[in-house]
Design an enzyme around this catalytic site. Structure first.
Site, PDB file in Angstrom:
ATOM      1  N   ASN A  43      -1.407   2.443   6.002  1.00  0.00           N
ATOM      2  CA  ASN A  43      -0.508   1.368   5.561  1.00  0.00           C
ATOM      3  C   ASN A  43      -0.158   0.548   6.777  1.00  0.00           C
ATOM      4  O   ASN A  43       0.115   1.124   7.834  1.00  0.00           O
ATOM      5  CB  ASN A  43       0.830   1.936   5.066  1.00  0.00           C
ATOM      6  N   GLY A  44      -0.063  -0.762   6.631  1.00  0.00           N
ATOM      7  CA  GLY A  44       0.334  -1.588   7.772  1.00  0.00           C
ATOM      8  C   GLY A  44      -0.796  -2.526   8.149  1.00  0.00           C
ATOM      9  O   GLY A  44      -1.760  -2.705   7.395  1.00  0.00           O
ATOM     10  N   LYS A  90       6.481  -3.844  -4.651  1.00  0.00           N
ATOM     11  CA  LYS A  90       7.855  -3.370  -4.575  1.00  0.00           C
ATOM     12  C   LYS A  90       8.392  -3.451  -3.158  1.00  0.00           C
ATOM     13  O   LYS A  90       9.544  -3.773  -2.929  1.00  0.00           O
ATOM     14  CB  LYS A  90       7.917  -1.931  -5.092  1.00  0.00           C
ATOM     15  N   LYS A 140      14.667 -13.205 -11.932  1.00  0.00           N
ATOM     16  CA  LYS A 140      14.275 -12.087 -12.809  1.00  0.00           C
ATOM     17  C   LYS A 140      13.313 -12.567 -13.878  1.00  0.00           C
ATOM     18  O   LYS A 140      12.287 -11.951 -14.133  1.00  0.00           O
ATOM     19  CB  LYS A 140      15.498 -11.517 -13.511  1.00  0.00           C
ATOM     20  N   CYS A 191       0.825  -1.203   0.000  1.00  0.00           N
ATOM     21  CA  CYS A 191       0.000   0.000   0.000  1.00  0.00           C
ATOM     22  C   CYS A 191       0.864   1.259   0.000  1.00  0.00           C
ATOM     23  O   CYS A 191       1.994   1.256   0.469  1.00  0.00           O
ATOM     24  CB  CYS A 191      -0.861   0.053   1.251  1.00  0.00           C
ATOM     25  N   HIS A 238      22.207 -35.145 -10.110  1.00  0.00           N
ATOM     26  CA  HIS A 238      21.660 -35.868  -8.962  1.00  0.00           C
ATOM     27  C   HIS A 238      20.128 -35.904  -8.984  1.00  0.00           C
ATOM     28  O   HIS A 238      19.496 -35.993  -7.938  1.00  0.00           O
ATOM     29  CB  HIS A 238      22.192 -35.266  -7.661  1.00  0.00           C
ATOM     30  N   GLU A 241       9.773 -13.702 -12.380  1.00  0.00           N
ATOM     31  CA  GLU A 241       8.869 -12.704 -11.803  1.00  0.00           C
ATOM     32  C   GLU A 241       8.266 -11.772 -12.849  1.00  0.00           C
ATOM     33  O   GLU A 241       7.161 -11.291 -12.659  1.00  0.00           O
ATOM     34  CB  GLU A 241       9.544 -11.914 -10.682  1.00  0.00           C
ATOM     35  N   ARG A 297       4.535   0.269  -6.238  1.00  0.00           N
ATOM     36  CA  ARG A 297       4.647  -0.541  -5.021  1.00  0.00           C
ATOM     37  C   ARG A 297       3.731  -1.767  -5.078  1.00  0.00           C
ATOM     38  O   ARG A 297       3.886  -2.683  -4.278  1.00  0.00           O
ATOM     39  CB  ARG A 297       4.270   0.308  -3.804  1.00  0.00           C
ATOM     40  N   GLU A 325      19.733 -15.308  -9.296  1.00  0.00           N
ATOM     41  CA  GLU A 325      19.121 -14.010  -9.588  1.00  0.00           C
ATOM     42  C   GLU A 325      18.580 -13.959 -11.023  1.00  0.00           C
ATOM     43  O   GLU A 325      17.496 -13.434 -11.262  1.00  0.00           O
ATOM     44  CB  GLU A 325      20.160 -12.893  -9.330  1.00  0.00           C
ATOM     45  N   TRP A 361      -3.212  -2.685  -1.210  1.00  0.00           N
ATOM     46  CA  TRP A 361      -2.853  -4.060  -1.575  1.00  0.00           C
ATOM     47  C   TRP A 361      -3.536  -4.920  -0.531  1.00  0.00           C
ATOM     48  O   TRP A 361      -3.175  -4.898   0.645  1.00  0.00           O
ATOM     49  CB  TRP A 361      -1.333  -4.208  -1.513  1.00  0.00           C
TER      50      TRP A 361
HETATM   51  C1  F6R Z   1      12.946  -9.178  -7.051  1.00  0.00           C
HETATM   52  C2  F6R Z   1      12.788  -8.268  -5.936  1.00  0.00           C
HETATM   53  C3  F6R Z   1      12.495  -8.861  -4.600  1.00  0.00           C
HETATM   54  C4  F6R Z   1      13.204  -8.053  -3.503  1.00  0.00           C
HETATM   55  C5  F6R Z   1      12.770  -8.542  -2.118  1.00  0.00           C
HETATM   56  C6  F6R Z   1      13.473  -7.773  -1.024  1.00  0.00           C
HETATM   57  O1  F6R Z   1      13.238  -8.465  -8.225  1.00  0.00           O
HETATM   58  O2  F6R Z   1      12.872  -7.082  -6.083  1.00  0.00           O
HETATM   59  O3  F6R Z   1      12.850 -10.207  -4.535  1.00  0.00           O
HETATM   60  O4  F6R Z   1      14.588  -8.182  -3.677  1.00  0.00           O
HETATM   61  O5  F6R Z   1      11.385  -8.389  -1.977  1.00  0.00           O
HETATM   62  O6  F6R Z   1      13.185  -6.429  -1.103  1.00  0.00           O
HETATM   63  P1  F6R Z   1      14.098  -5.347  -0.412  1.00  0.00           P
HETATM   64  O7  F6R Z   1      15.417  -5.369  -1.103  1.00  0.00           O
HETATM   65  O8  F6R Z   1      13.373  -4.046  -0.605  1.00  0.00           O
HETATM   66  O9  F6R Z   1      14.221  -5.753   1.031  1.00  0.00           O
END
Ligand code: F6R
Length: 607
Positions: A101-102, A602, A484, A2, A503, A487, A27, A480, A75
Site C-alpha cells: 500500500n502506498g 474509504k 451525501k 488499497c 446573486h 457521492e 476501502r 454535507e 486501487w
Molecule cells: C464522504 C466521505 C469523504 C471523507 C474524506 C475524509 O462521505 O466520507 O468525503 O470525509 O475523504 O476522510 P477522513 O475523514 O477519513 O479523513
C-alpha cells in the site's frame, strides 16, 4: 484505497486471506490478488474487479495450498487495473512475493538501475521495484535483504513479503501508511486495517514508521530502522465482528446511519461528569489561553464537520476560527504561529492531504489537535493532542456516524475550551452540556422519520439536479447533505448559502426543480423563508427540514420533514440525519452500489 493482509499459521491461508480481503473491500479497489508459500514455492492468484472473482478463481484451483500467504486489494495509481498490475508481485527469480500500500516515489530510478543489471519487469507498477530490489539484495538473509531494500525506498509503504526460501515467515514494514499486526495462538496476521483482522483476533500491535516485523506462527519480532529488536505494546480491540458486519441491514451505510444514537453516546458519555461538566482527560495539559486563533482543516465530510465546528467555536470562544480543506491549506503557506491551534478532523486518520496539511502547520509552530475515529491511525499519532470519536468501525464509503460524532466532539471541545477561556457563562455552559447529553435520544427520534424519508425519496428521486439551501448552521448541513446525495446516488446537487442564490444561481431554478431547504437554525428562519418564496415563485418544489412545532413552514414548502428541537449550535447533528436517509433511499431507488460508490475510496491515502 488499497488494502493488504497476511497470515501464517497451521490453517490454509487462502480462505483466511480472501475473508480479510472481503472485509477490506469497503476501502475501494479495482483488482485483488493473493500469494501463498506452497510446497513447491510461491503460488499466486489475481483477478481484475471484485474479490468475488478472485474467490471463484480460488475455488477452481484446488491445489492452491499453503499455510502462509499475503493478499491485496488494489486501487490503481501506476498502471491500469489488470491482472498483471494487480498485487502480489513476484520477483523475476520467483523467490519473493510482495503486497504494498502506498506509493514509491523513486520507483523509476530504482527500476532503471535494476534493468541495467538485466532484471525484467512485468508490470507498470511502482510496487514491483520493491520485490525485484529485494531479490537483488538477497544473499540468504531475508531480514537483511529487506532492511537494505526499504532503506532505498522513498514515499510511503505498508508492505508484506513472503519468501520461497523461508516457509512460514512473513516480513512486514511500514512508512507513512497504516499497518497492524494481529496476534493469535499458533498463528499470526497483519493487515492495513483492523477490519481485516477482527474475525481472527482482538489482540493487535500498531506498527510505527520505520519499523519491521518478522511474523511466524509462533510469534512476532519487531525491529527498528537499524535492525535492533524492540518491544511493542499489545492493544486489545473492544468491538466485535458484528460491529464490522451488516447485522441484518441491506447496506453498511443504513446500518451506520441507524447506529448513530449509540455512536453519539459512545462519544459523549465518557466525557461528561455529573451531567454538567465536560471532562477531556486527553487535553489536561492543553492551555487554551495560549491561542489567539484556530484553524480547522480536513477533507470532504470531515471538512463539513469542521465548518460546523468553526461556527460553534467562534460563537463560544470568541477567537477567530478558519476552516479550510486540507488539499488547499497544505500549499497555501498559511499565516500561523505558536499562538495558533490547528484542529484536524479525520474518520480514517490516514487521509494524505490532511497529514500533509498537519506537517505544514507544524512547521509553522502551530499546535495540532486531532479529532479522529480510527485508534492508533497516522493522524492520531502525528498530532500533539488527540480526541477519539469512538464511533466504532465505519465501513460504508459515505461517512454518516463518522460525521455526526465529529460534530458532537467539536461541540464538546468548544464548550470545554470556552470554559477554559472563560468566554461562556456557567448557565450557558450547563445548558449546552444538557443539550449535548440529549443528542442520542434526539438522533433516535430523527431516525424515526425513516419511512417518511423513503416516501420523499420516491417522490423526488427522478430529479437530475437539485439544490440544498440554508443559512449559518443550516448552510453547513447543506454542504454535507449535498455531498451525501452526490457521492452515492450520482445525482448532481449543489449546496448554497440561501442568501447567495439571488446573486446568479437562481437562474437555474425552473419549474419542478427540487430545492431542499434547511430551516432548523431558527435565528435566521424568516430570512430562509423569504429565500424559499423566491424559488417557489420560479416554480421550484421545496422539501424543507424544520424543527418540530414549526407551523409556518408548512405554508411555504411542498413537503416538510420535522426533527426534534435542539440548541441552535447543535442543530447539524440532528438535521443531517434525514438528509443521510434521503441520499440512501434515492441511491437505492436508482440502483447504485451504495456502500462502494464508483470512483471513491474509504481511506484516501494518495494525494
Ligand atoms: C464522504 C466521505 C469523504 C471523507 C474524506 C475524509 O462521505 O466520507 O468525503 O470525509 O475523504 O476522510 P477522513 O475523514 O477519513 O479523513
Amino acid at each position: 484505497m488499497c488494502g493488504i493482509t497476511g497470515y501464517t499459521g497451521v490453517n490454509q491461508a487462502g480462505p483466511i486471506l480472501l475473508d480479510g480481503l472481503k472485509r477490506l473491500e469497503y476501502r475501494g479497489y479495482d483488482s485483488a490478488g493473493i500469494a501463498v508459500r506452497g510446497d513447491d514455492g510461491i503460488k499466486m492468484l489475481k483477478a481484475t474487479g471484485k474479490v468475488s472473482h478472485l474467490v471463484e478463481k480460488y475455488n477452481e484451483t484446488p491445489d492452491f495450498l499453503g499455510v502462509c500467504g499475503i493478499g491485496h486489494t488494489r486501487w490503481a495509481t501506476h498502471g491500469i487495473p489488470n491482472d498483471t498490475n494487480a498485487h502480489p508481485h513476484l520477483s523475476a527469480d520467483g523467490k519473493f512475493a510482495v503486497v504494498h500500500n502506498g506509493i514509491i516515489e523513486n520507483f523509476a530510478e530504482i527500476r532503471s538501475e535494476l534493468q541495467k543489471y538485466g532484471i525484467e519487469f512485468k508490470s507498470e507498477t511502482d510496487t514491483e521495484v520493491i520485490v525485484q530490489l529485494l531479490a537483488y539484495n538477497y544473499n540468504g538473509n531475508f531480514k537483511l535483504a529487506l532492511m537494505k531494500t526499504i532503506a532505498r525506498l522513498e514515499g510511503s509503504y505498508a508492505i508484506g513479503v513472503i519468501s520461497a526460501d523461508h516457509p512460514g515467515t512473513i516480513y512486514a514494514a511500514k512508512l507513512s501508511s497504516p499497518l497492524i499486526i494481529g496476534l493469535g495462538i499458533g498463528e499470526n496476521f497483519f493487515a492495513s486495517d483492523i477490519t481485516a483482522l477482527v474475525n481472527n483476533t482482538k489482540n493487535v500491535i500498531d506498527m510505527d514508521d520505520g519499523e519491521v516485523a518478522e511474523i511466524t506462527p509462533d510469534g512476532v519480532k519487531f525491529f527498528d530502522h537499524a535492525g535492533r529488536e524492540i518491544n511493542k505494546d499489545i492493544r486489545h480491540i473492544t468491538w466485535d465482528v458484528a460491529a464490522a458486519e451488516k447485522s441484518g441491514y441491506e447496506h453498511f451505510m443504513l446500518k451506520e446511519i441507524m447506529e448513530q444514537p449509540q455512536a453519539l453516546k459512545a462519544t459523549i458519555e465518557p466525557r461528561v461528569k455529573d451531567a454538567e461538566e465536560i471532562v477531556l482527560e486527553e487535553l489536561k495539559n492543553l492551555d487554551m489561553k495560549r491561542f489567539n486563533r484556530i484553524h480547522i482543516t480536513a477533507c470532504g465530510s470531515a471538512y463539513h464537520a469542521g465548518c460546523v465546528g468553526r461556527g460553534i467555536l467562534e460563537a463560544l470562544c470568541r477567537v477567530p476560527v478558519e476552516a479550510e480543506v486540507a488539499s488547499e491549506l497544505r500549499y497555501r503557506d498559511p499565516i500561523m504561529d505558536a499562538k495558533t491551534l490547528v484542529i484536524v478532523i479525520s474518520q480514517s486518520g490516514e487521509t494524505a492531504d490532511t497529514i500533509a496539511a498537519m506537517k505544514e502547520c507544524r512547521s509553522k509552530g502551530a499546535t495540532l489537535l486531532a479529532i479522529v475515529n480510527v485508534v492508533g491511525s497516522s493522524i492520531a499519532k502525528l498530532a500533539d493532542y488527540c480526541l477519539y470519536t469512538w464511533a466504532g468501525p465505519e465501513i460504508a464509503v459515505a461517512t454518516t456516524k463518522g460525521y455526526t460524532t465529529q460534530v458532537v466532539l467539536l461541540a464538546m471541545f468548544a464548550v470545554w475550551a470556552a470554559g477554559e477561556m472563560k468566554t461562556i457563562s456557567r448557565g450557558a455552559y450547563i445548558s449546552l452540556v444538557k443539550d449535548i447529553i440529549r443528542l442520542p435520544e434526539r438522533a433516535q427520534r430523527a431516525l424515526d422519520l425513516n419511512s417518511r424519508v423513503k416516501t420523499m425519496a420516491e417522490r423526488y428521486n427522478s430529479n437530475s439536479s437539485l439544490f440544498f439551501i440554508g443559512r449559518n448552521m443550516d448552510y453547513a448541513v447543506a454542504l454535507e447533505g449535498s455531498l451525501k446525495l452526490k457521492e452515492i446516488s450520482y445525482i448532481h446537487s449543489e449546496a448554497y448559502a440561501a442568501g447567495e442564490l439571488k446573486h446568479g444561481t437562481i437562474a437555474l431554478i425552473e419549474p419542478g426543480r427540487l430545492v431542499v431547504a434547511l430551516c432548523c437554525y431558527e435565528k435566521l428562519l424568516d430570512k430562509t423563508i423569504s429565500n424559499i418564496q423566491q424559488v417557489k415563485a420560479r416554480g421550484a418544489r421545496v422539501l424543507a427540514v424544520a424543527h418540530e412545532g414549526n407551523r409556518s413552514i408548512f405554508r411555504e414548502a411542498d413537503d416538510v420533514l420535522t426533527v426534534p428541537v435542539t440548541d441552535p449550535l447543535l442543530v447539524p447533528v440532528i438535521e443531517i440525519i434525514p438528509l443521510q436517509l434521503f441520499a440512501y433511499y434515492v441511491a437505492k431507488l436508482n440502483g447504485c452500489d451504495i456502500d462502494k460508490p464508483k470512483n471513491l475510496a474509504k481511506s484516501v491515502t494518495v494525494e
